[in-house]
Design an enzyme around this catalytic site. Structure first.
Site, PDB file in Angstrom:
ATOM      1  N   HIS A   1       0.832  -1.199   0.000  1.00 16.59           N
ATOM      2  CA  HIS A   1       0.000   0.000   0.000  1.00 16.59           C
ATOM      3  C   HIS A   1       0.868   1.251   0.000  1.00 16.59           C
ATOM      4  O   HIS A   1       1.893   1.319   0.679  1.00 16.59           O
ATOM      5  CB  HIS A   1      -0.921   0.013   1.226  1.00 16.59           C
ATOM      6  CG  HIS A   1      -2.135   0.867   1.021  1.00 16.59           C
ATOM      7  ND1 HIS A   1      -2.092   2.247   1.041  1.00 16.59           N
ATOM      8  CD2 HIS A   1      -3.435   0.535   0.763  1.00 16.59           C
ATOM      9  CE1 HIS A   1      -3.306   2.722   0.824  1.00 16.59           C
ATOM     10  NE2 HIS A   1      -4.140   1.713   0.651  1.00 16.59           N
ATOM     11  N   HIS A   2       0.432   2.263  -0.768  1.00 20.80           N
ATOM     12  CA  HIS A   2       1.200   3.507  -0.868  1.00 20.80           C
ATOM     13  C   HIS A   2       1.225   4.266   0.455  1.00 20.80           C
ATOM     14  O   HIS A   2       2.079   5.136   0.668  1.00 20.80           O
ATOM     15  CB  HIS A   2       0.612   4.399  -1.969  1.00 20.80           C
ATOM     16  CG  HIS A   2       1.633   5.215  -2.693  1.00 20.80           C
ATOM     17  ND1 HIS A   2       2.742   5.756  -2.068  1.00 20.80           N
ATOM     18  CD2 HIS A   2       1.719   5.590  -4.001  1.00 20.80           C
ATOM     19  CE1 HIS A   2       3.459   6.439  -2.961  1.00 20.80           C
ATOM     20  NE2 HIS A   2       2.862   6.341  -4.138  1.00 20.80           N
ATOM     21  N   ALA A   3       0.315   3.979   1.352  1.00 17.51           N
ATOM     22  CA  ALA A   3       0.374   4.592   2.676  1.00 17.51           C
ATOM     23  C   ALA A   3       1.615   4.139   3.437  1.00 17.51           C
ATOM     24  O   ALA A   3       2.072   4.821   4.357  1.00 17.51           O
ATOM     25  CB  ALA A   3      -0.881   4.247   3.483  1.00 17.51           C
TER      26      ALA A   3
ATOM     27  N   ASN B   1       5.568   7.919   3.458  1.00 16.87           N
ATOM     28  CA  ASN B   1       5.922   8.728   2.294  1.00 16.87           C
ATOM     29  C   ASN B   1       6.641  10.003   2.693  1.00 16.87           C
ATOM     30  O   ASN B   1       6.199  10.723   3.586  1.00 16.87           O
ATOM     31  CB  ASN B   1       4.655   9.111   1.529  1.00 16.87           C
ATOM     32  CG  ASN B   1       3.990   7.925   0.878  1.00 16.87           C
ATOM     33  OD1 ASN B   1       4.248   7.611  -0.271  1.00 16.87           O
ATOM     34  ND2 ASN B   1       3.119   7.239   1.628  1.00 16.87           N
TER      35      ASN B   1
END
Length: 496
Positions: A136-138, A326
């Protein structure tokens, strides 16, 4: 028990029935000499998961979504829910593999478990296998994603020994209590107004660098005034217009995905950069611009204004490598798709990306992160999907997201099998358009991964073909027009 930042949480908010916000990669392996099986992959993960926070943490959500979630350690990761195996039907070619992976890529990750999966796909032609991994990009950006990948790979067919997690590290694992989360949520609610004002003030000086906003009347004057009032009197690079035209790529997407992947020789890209000036990334952007121009022109849908691309930029510092999540900024760059001549297009792209890079280096605030701080967590979670669909249909901020990730120029191995190619696959959202192009340089090749919504791009393999043709066109022009081009645009190859 670190808490997700507003930027991390925004990738959770983006998710809806039509958007899955994970990033992925497809490694194509020659298994000869190794043991590339599901059991071997599971054993490798058990030995090395602790090297990457993204693989060993799950979400802990405050009640009623009152605050951003927390990351908590999950020492008992059940690999039966994360590592899978499937087999392609004959003939096991790239088209069958892409079709198979498209169905996997469009499925959401289970938020009650660590946010990742790994799929071993056998039955590929020539005895190859594929390993598809999504996270997941989180939990990761480009840099931390590369670190996660590096934790599982080796420099030789013989896997390296990895020290186990120290007992003291296990003892430090813990979860926030209900009272801790409620206290944190109340504290953030009480200070939300001040944080919103602070973020808006910081963002005001960057309005002329933001897609969509920069095209509004007075945005440039307001940005300059905000910087002047803040004591920043430096002159900034002049940025080109960032008004994205409405195209067939834009508007609300569906939940379906189609993948395509292919490669071009990295030496050709580097030679084009040396011949015509600029960087490898400039050539990548120009190749994407040429491909999009010819693909849209083929359909009678080429706008008379240049497409605008968003380009993620890593801003992760060396001291923050161990933190999941991120740390990235975003540049917006016009792609010169309105320029017919490929060399003039490259010159325009080089000029635009250069200005965007210099402007980003001078920025006092990361407008992407600051905008995510403006709304309180409960409102951001409710408003993001609906607002994205409305804006994408009426005023698309960008037309496409393009990312170029540098990788190692030597072979790597997974469970003893040699990695032949690594194709990145990214995220589609309503705001970013119906196709995403990401490339990864590895062992002498530039590997492109394309993901598209079929309602916007019904033939993603056709777009990939245009990418490869655009690169071949630049390669042919190197021999005949390199000197003429350098003279025409006045490029000093010694200085830059």
């Amino acid at each position: 028990m670190p808490q997700l930042t507003a930027l991390d949480a925004q990738f959770l908010h983006f998710e809806s029935a039509t958007t899955a916000a994970h990033v992925a990669g497809v490694a194509i392996l020659d298994p000869e000499g190794g043991t590339v099986t599901r059991d071997a992959l599971a054993d490798l993960l058990r030995e090395r998961m602790h090297l990457s926070p993204a693989l060993t943490r799950r979400l802990k959500r405050p009640p009623l979504g009152l605050d951003h979630p927390y990351w908590v350690d999950d020492p008992g990761v059940d690999l039966d829910h994360h590592v899978f195996e499937s087999r392609l039907p004959a003939p096991g070619d790239e088209l069958r593999l892409a079709e198979h992976l498209s169905a996997i890529h469009e499925r959401h990750l289970d938020r009650d478990r660590p946010l990742w999966e790994m799929h071993l796909i056998t039955g590929l032609s020539h005895g190859r296998v594929a390993v598809y991994t999504k996270v997941h990009h989180a939990a990761i950006d480009g840099v931390s994603g590369a670190e996660t990948l590096a934790a599982l790979l080796d420099l030789t067919p013989e896997p390296r020994a990895v020290a186990p997690m120290e007992p003291v590290e296990r003892a430090e694992a813990g979860e926030p209590s209900l009272s801790d989360m409620l206290t944190g949520a109340l504290s953030r609610t009480a200070t939300q107004g001040a944080r919103t004002v602070r973020s808006l003030v910081r963002t005001a000086g960057e309005l002329d660098a933001m897609p969509l906003v920069s095209s509004l009347p007075g945005s440039g004057l307001l940005s300059r005034t905000a910087r002047w009032l803040g004591g920043d009197r430096r002159s900034r690079p002049e940025l080109p217009a960032l008004s994205a035209p409405r195209t067939m790529l834009n508007g609300p997407i569906t939940g379906s995905r189609r993948l395509a992947f292919g490669s071009v020789p990295l030496k050709d890209v580097k030679l084009a950069a040396r011949t015509f000036g600029g960087s490898v990334n400039d050539v990548v952007m120009a190749v994407c611009a040429g491909a999009l121009r010819s693909w849209l022109e083929e359909r009678g849908a080429l706008p008379d204004r240049p497409l605008v691309a968003a380009v993620p930029v890593a801003v992760r510092t060396a001291g923050a490598m161990e933190r999941a999540g991120n740390q990235l900024a975003m540049m917006a760059v016009p792609l010169a798709t309105d320029v017919a001549d490929p060399l003039e297009r490259l010159a325009e792209v080089r000029k635009a990306t250069g200005a965007a890079k210099r402007r980003l280096a001078m920025s006092s605030a990361n407008w992407l992160a600051e905008l995510c701080e403006v709304l309180p967590a409960p409102l951001a979670g409710l408003a993001t999907p609906a607002l994205s669909r409305v804006v994408s249909g009426a005023f698309p901020p960008i037309n496409i997201l393009i990312s170029n990730v540098p990788g190692p120029q030597f072979p790597l191995y997974l469970c003893g099998g040699r990695v032949l190619s690594y194709f990145p696959v990214s995220v589609l959202t309503d705001l970013s358009g119906g196709v995403n192009i990401t490339c990864f340089s590895y062992d002498g090749m530039l590997d492109f991964g394309l993901v598209a919504c079929p309602s916007k791009v019904p033939d993603v393999w056709g777009l990939l073909g245009h990418l490869q043709s655009a690169m071949k066109e630049l390669t042919r022009l190197q021999e005949t027009t390199g000197d003429e081009f350098r003279h025409r645009v006045g490029i000093d190859l010694v200085s830059g």
